[in-house]
Enzyme design. Structure first.
Site, PDB file in Angstrom:
ATOM      1  CG  ASP A 178      -9.493   0.167   4.912  1.00 25.29           C
ATOM      2  OD1 ASP A 178      -9.405  -0.279   3.757  1.00 25.29           O
ATOM      3  OD2 ASP A 178      -8.726  -0.166   5.829  1.00 25.29           O
ATOM      4  CD  GLN A 225      -3.646  -4.400   6.462  1.00 27.40           C
ATOM      5  OE1 GLN A 225      -3.737  -3.349   5.830  1.00 27.40           O
ATOM      6  NE2 GLN A 225      -4.089  -5.543   5.986  1.00 27.40           N
ATOM      7  CE  LYS A 236      -3.842  -2.423   2.148  1.00 26.36           C
ATOM      8  NZ  LYS A 236      -4.659  -2.767   3.321  1.00 26.36           N
TER       9      LYS A 236
END
Ligand code: GUN
Length: 287
Positions: free
Chosen positions: A120, A97, A53
């Protein structure tokens, strides 16, 4: 191989070129898109994902910061860090994460992210707004699945879509996006009886179970589009999906590979969301 490949790497490259061009324009206007990625602990798969990422951000001309904390970071300290990033002007997107260590309440952490920086799409405000059709950000993997269907101009309206896996990250949100696009949606879970009965009805089959190669040819309707969200490491070190690609490619009409399918597209949609977060910031400053 009768099935056509939906090449996630190729599609990602194409979309990332456009994202990089938009990021360059925004940067010239004084706002460089910025993403903060938080990793707690040393889960090897998560380490690979976050590295990918951050690298994708650099390649697209974004600012990014990776904050890697030890496994014993307290929830209070993580929440403090998120609050600081919520206020940081150079940060437009915040990604924590998952999974987090068990002593940390993931819900509390995701709810602490400013929904305007929730690239997200996991905050309950975004998840709820997804239900009603107008989220600020769509979750990246479901968004990636939709982009892949769009890339083959698949007629979703009226199609039968079956999702295997009912997670908050993939199964539930992708079902909402498909429903909104006019599909008739069935969501299967680990307790579903006679899974094949459902999957064999699917024109669009999305698989996100985390079980290597569980979807074999007998689960698939001839000609179906098969989107494999799984990424599993086999004992020999090779990666494979939740779909038995070598069998299913002879039955499906379209299929996504693993690796090189949904994975690179998920990261691409993260870039897209971060770009949009930065563009919204620009608009709010120049309204
Ligand atoms: N863990 C597995 N998939 C994801 C994802 O899309 N976002 C985050 N934050 N964590 C994940």
């Amino acid at each position: 191989m009768p099935a056509k490949l939906i090449d996630g790497n190729l599609l990602a490259k194409h979309i990332r070129t456009q994202i990089a061009a938009s990021a360059a324009i925004l940067t010239a206007q004084g706002i460089k898109p910025g993403l903060a990625v938080i990793l707690v602990g040393e889960n090897p798969a998560s380490q690979v994902y976050v590295r990918n990422k951050v690298k994708a951000c650099a390649d697209a001309g974004f600012y990014s910061v990776l904050e890697n904390y030890p496994d014993d970071l307290s929830e209070v300290d993580l929440l403090k860090r998120i609050n600081a990033l919520n206020l940081a002007p150079e940060i437009h997107g915040i990604l924590v994460q998952l999974p987090l260590p068990p002593h940390i309440d993931s819900h509390a952490v995701l709810e602490a992210i400013n929904p305007l920086k929730d690239v997200d799409g996991f905050h309950v405000a975004n998840a709820g707004a997804l239900m009603t059709g107008a989220p600020i950000f769509k979750p990246c993997t479901p968004y990636a699945c939709m982009k892949m269907l769009e890339s083959i101009e698949y007629p979703i309206r009226g199609a039968r879509a079956v999702i295997v896996g009912a997670s908050n990250i993939v199964g539930k949100p992708v079902s909402m996006l498909l429903l909104q696009a006019g599909a008739t949606v069935t969501i299967c879970n680990s307790k579903t009886r006679d899974l094949g009965f459902h999957t064999r009805e699917a024109d669009i089959l999305v698989v996100a179970t985390g079980k290597p190669k569980m979807i074999t040819a007998n689960f698939v309707k001839p000609g179906a589009v098969v989107i494999d969200v799984g990424i599993n490491r086999l004992p020999d070190g090779k990666l494979c999906g939740d779909v038995d690609f070598d069998e299913v490619k002879y039955v499906a009409g379209w299929i996504t590979p693993v690796p090189g399918g949904v994975g690179p597209m998920t990261i691409t949609m993260l870039l897209q969301n971060t770009l949009e977060a930065a563009q919204k910031k620009y608009q709010s400053l120049h309204a």
